[in-house]
Design an enzyme around this catalytic site. Structure first.
Site, PDB file in Angstrom:
ATOM      1  N   ASP A   1       8.109   4.770   1.141  1.00  0.00           N
ATOM      2  CA  ASP A   1       6.814   4.644   1.194  1.00  0.00           C
ATOM      3  C   ASP A   1       6.213   4.900  -0.227  1.00  0.00           C
ATOM      4  O   ASP A   1       5.083   5.327  -0.171  1.00  0.00           O
ATOM      5  CB  ASP A   1       6.205   5.578   2.218  1.00  0.00           C
ATOM      6  CG  ASP A   1       4.839   5.306   2.810  1.00  0.00           C
ATOM      7  OD1 ASP A   1       4.069   6.322   3.293  1.00  0.00           O
ATOM      8  OD2 ASP A   1       4.468   4.088   2.535  1.00  0.00           O
TER       9      ASP A   1
ATOM     10  N   ASP B   1       7.775   1.319   4.744  1.00  0.00           N
ATOM     11  CA  ASP B   1       6.114   1.087   5.229  1.00  0.00           C
ATOM     12  C   ASP B   1       5.556  -0.002   4.441  1.00  0.00           C
ATOM     13  O   ASP B   1       6.058  -0.331   3.356  1.00  0.00           O
ATOM     14  CB  ASP B   1       5.660   2.378   4.999  1.00  0.00           C
ATOM     15  CG  ASP B   1       4.239   2.376   5.629  1.00  0.00           C
ATOM     16  OD1 ASP B   1       3.268   3.131   5.144  1.00  0.00           O
ATOM     17  OD2 ASP B   1       3.886   1.671   6.772  1.00  0.00           O
ATOM     18  N   ASN B   2       4.473  -0.768   5.041  1.00  0.00           N
ATOM     19  CA  ASN B   2       3.612  -1.490   4.259  1.00  0.00           C
ATOM     20  C   ASN B   2       4.268  -3.141   3.757  1.00  0.00           C
ATOM     21  O   ASN B   2       4.059  -3.464   2.876  1.00  0.00           O
ATOM     22  CB  ASN B   2       3.115  -0.834   3.053  1.00  0.00           C
ATOM     23  CG  ASN B   2       2.468   0.480   3.166  1.00  0.00           C
ATOM     24  OD1 ASN B   2       3.268   1.411   2.805  1.00  0.00           O
ATOM     25  ND2 ASN B   2       1.491   0.700   4.063  1.00  0.00           N
TER      26      ASN B   2
ATOM     27  N   GLU C   1      -2.829   1.668   8.653  1.00  0.00           N
ATOM     28  CA  GLU C   1      -3.216   3.019   9.318  1.00  0.00           C
ATOM     29  C   GLU C   1      -4.948   3.124   9.422  1.00  0.00           C
ATOM     30  O   GLU C   1      -5.413   2.820   8.503  1.00  0.00           O
ATOM     31  CB  GLU C   1      -2.692   4.254   8.217  1.00  0.00           C
ATOM     32  CG  GLU C   1      -2.941   3.979   6.595  1.00  0.00           C
ATOM     33  CD  GLU C   1      -1.533   3.503   6.090  1.00  0.00           C
ATOM     34  OE1 GLU C   1      -1.018   2.618   6.630  1.00  0.00           O
ATOM     35  OE2 GLU C   1      -1.422   3.830   4.929  1.00  0.00           O
TER      36      GLU C   1
ATOM     37  N   LYS D   1       5.033  -0.007  -4.283  1.00  0.00           N
ATOM     38  CA  LYS D   1       5.509  -0.992  -3.535  1.00  0.00           C
ATOM     39  C   LYS D   1       6.652  -1.849  -4.321  1.00  0.00           C
ATOM     40  O   LYS D   1       7.539  -2.632  -3.977  1.00  0.00           O
ATOM     41  CB  LYS D   1       4.814  -1.776  -2.850  1.00  0.00           C
ATOM     42  CG  LYS D   1       3.532  -1.125  -2.060  1.00  0.00           C
ATOM     43  CD  LYS D   1       4.384  -0.092  -1.112  1.00  0.00           C
ATOM     44  CE  LYS D   1       3.346   0.942  -0.888  1.00  0.00           C
ATOM     45  NZ  LYS D   1       4.123   1.823   0.168  1.00  0.00           N
TER      46      LYS D   1
HETATM   47  C1  662 Z   1       8.063   4.537 -10.974  1.00  0.00           C
HETATM   48  C2  662 Z   1       8.162   5.579 -10.005  1.00  0.00           C
HETATM   49  C3  662 Z   1       8.746   5.184  -9.024  1.00  0.00           C
HETATM   50  N1  662 Z   1       9.361   6.578  -8.217  1.00  0.00           N
HETATM   51  C4  662 Z   1       8.608   7.323  -7.632  1.00  0.00           C
HETATM   52  N2  662 Z   1       9.345   8.653  -7.319  1.00  0.00           N
HETATM   53  C5  662 Z   1       8.713   9.357  -6.778  1.00  0.00           C
HETATM   54  N3  662 Z   1       7.433   9.413  -5.993  1.00  0.00           N
HETATM   55  C6  662 Z   1       6.787   8.419  -6.360  1.00  0.00           C
HETATM   56  C7  662 Z   1       7.507   7.304  -7.081  1.00  0.00           C
HETATM   57  N4  662 Z   1       6.600   5.990  -6.895  1.00  0.00           N
HETATM   58  C8  662 Z   1       5.399   6.699  -6.428  1.00  0.00           C
HETATM   59  N5  662 Z   1       5.515   7.851  -5.918  1.00  0.00           N
HETATM   60  C9  662 Z   1       4.625   8.610  -5.296  1.00  0.00           C
HETATM   61  O1  662 Z   1       4.787   8.218  -3.907  1.00  0.00           O
HETATM   62  C10 662 Z   1       3.487   7.858  -3.390  1.00  0.00           C
HETATM   63  C11 662 Z   1       2.989   6.508  -3.433  1.00  0.00           C
HETATM   64  C12 662 Z   1       2.532   5.786  -2.527  1.00  0.00           C
HETATM   65  C13 662 Z   1       2.241   4.264  -2.639  1.00  0.00           C
HETATM   66  N6  662 Z   1       1.571   3.897  -1.473  1.00  0.00           N
HETATM   67  C14 662 Z   1       0.736   2.782  -1.238  1.00  0.00           C
HETATM   68  O2  662 Z   1       0.606   2.309  -2.368  1.00  0.00           O
HETATM   69  C15 662 Z   1       0.108   2.349  -0.123  1.00  0.00           C
HETATM   70  C16 662 Z   1      -1.123   1.785  -0.133  1.00  0.00           C
HETATM   71  C17 662 Z   1      -1.696   1.247   0.995  1.00  0.00           C
HETATM   72  C18 662 Z   1      -3.006   0.571   1.071  1.00  0.00           C
HETATM   73  C19 662 Z   1      -3.029  -0.410   1.997  1.00  0.00           C
HETATM   74  C20 662 Z   1      -4.342  -1.347   1.950  1.00  0.00           C
HETATM   75  C21 662 Z   1      -5.386  -0.689   0.922  1.00  0.00           C
HETATM   76  F1  662 Z   1      -6.700  -1.385   0.869  1.00  0.00           F
HETATM   77  C22 662 Z   1      -4.995   0.090  -0.034  1.00  0.00           C
HETATM   78  C23 662 Z   1      -4.050   0.964   0.081  1.00  0.00           C
HETATM   79  C24 662 Z   1      -1.147   1.832   2.268  1.00  0.00           C
HETATM   80  C25 662 Z   1      -0.192   2.502   2.254  1.00  0.00           C
HETATM   81  O3  662 Z   1       0.684   3.017   3.391  1.00  0.00           O
HETATM   82  C26 662 Z   1       0.649   2.871   1.103  1.00  0.00           C
HETATM   83  O4  662 Z   1       1.966   3.695   1.355  1.00  0.00           O
HETATM   84  C27 662 Z   1       2.658   8.852  -4.298  1.00  0.00           C
HETATM   85  C28 662 Z   1       0.987   8.358  -4.496  1.00  0.00           C
HETATM   86  C29 662 Z   1       3.124   8.617  -5.675  1.00  0.00           C
HETATM   87  O5  662 Z   1       3.002   9.728  -6.653  1.00  0.00           O
HETATM   88 MG    MG Z   2       2.483   3.461   3.114  1.00  0.00          MG
END
Ligand code: 662
Ligand code: MG
Length: 214
Positions: free
Chosen positions: A141, A169-170, A199, A144
């Site tokens: 999650d 997810d997503n 959600e 993406k």
């Molecule tokens: C390069 C590092 C990779 N490695 C990484 N290692 C560790 N941690 C990491 C890594 N990459 C990211 N993260 C962390 O995970 C989280 C990131 C989560 C991202 N989730 C979404 O973008 C999303 C968007 C929507 C959405 C739907 C419709 C809309 F209109 C707007 C938004 C809905 C949803 O259910 C969604 O989960 C957190 C914010 C971020 O710091």
């Molecule tokens: Mg999500």
């Protein structure tokens, strides 16, 4: 300076949820996101699908990629037996700090290990640093465009075994087209789609469950 949304979410948890009661933490976050400020937690509808997959699997070793505020961490950890372990990776320090407090409020810190760092740095270190052989269940999650590279990295690091379940997810919104194409066409996975909604909205979204065949 103005508080952040995760800080306001944590405040709502402290105000409305009972310490040590994971269900009340989940309900407080869902109420906050539905009635105050939308946030990208998996939510109650997709969360129920997550619950059923975890309950059916009864995993001992769980990995979560992308903790954010810890909502799905709490949903998963509350269903695990005390001996089970959930490692969750979050590379944003601000979100990690909030998630630690949400997980603690739920009283689940004994079975959750929140690691502040990037998945690509920590996936290769799971064996020597955490003594993990393979994972039984992985919840994806995070960003993406990282689902596919991290899945290939977990394969290369030997962290998946015959029967390991990946739940993503997503897969519709925002969408993970390269990951979907891979798990649905690879002979190494048996994949199926659980149709749901984004959600707290009426937009379509869903979860993809993929069993690694070894
Ligand atoms: C390069 C590092 C990779 N490695 C990484 N290692 C560790 N941690 C990491 C890594 N990459 C990211 N993260 C962390 O995970 C989280 C990131 C989560 C991202 N989730 C979404 O973008 C999303 C968007 C929507 C959405 C739907 C419709 C809309 F209109 C707007 C938004 C809905 C949803 O259910 C969604 O989960 C957190 C914010 C971020 O710091
Ligand atoms: Mg999500």
């Amino acid at each position: 300076t103005r508080s952040t949304r995760p800080q306001r979410l944590l405040k709502a948890v402290r105000k409305h949820a009972a310490r040590g009661d994971p269900q009340s933490v989940i309900s407080a976050i869902d109420h906050f996101c539905r009635h105050s400020e939308w946030a990208m937690n998996i939510g109650d509808e997709k969360g129920s699908i997550l619950d059923s997959v975890v309950s059916e699997l009864n995993p001992e070793k769980v990995l979560e990629l992308g903790t954010y505020c810890g909502y799905s961490t709490v949903r998963i950890a509350r269903l695990l037996p005390p001996g089970a372990r959930l490692i969750t990776l979050e590379f944003n320090a601000g979100y990690a700090a909030i998630a630690r407090q949400v997980i603690a409020w739920a009283g689940l810190e004994d079975r959750v290990q929140l690691v502040e760092g990037a998945s690509e740095d920590w996936i290769p270190r799971m064996k020597e640093h955490f003594g993990i052989e393979t994972f039984d269940f992985v919840f994806l999650d995070h960003w993406k465009d990282r689902y596919l590279p991290d899945t290939k990295l977990m394969e290369d690091c030997g962290l998946l075994r015959k029967g390991t379940v990946l739940l993503a997810d997503n897969v519709i919104c925002p969408g993970v087209p390269d990951y979907l194409q891979y798990v649905r066409n690879s002979l190494s996975y048996k994949s199926c789609y659980f149709k749901s909604h984004l959600e707290y909205t009426k937009a379509e979204d869903g979860l993809e469950k993929s069993v690694f065949l070894g």
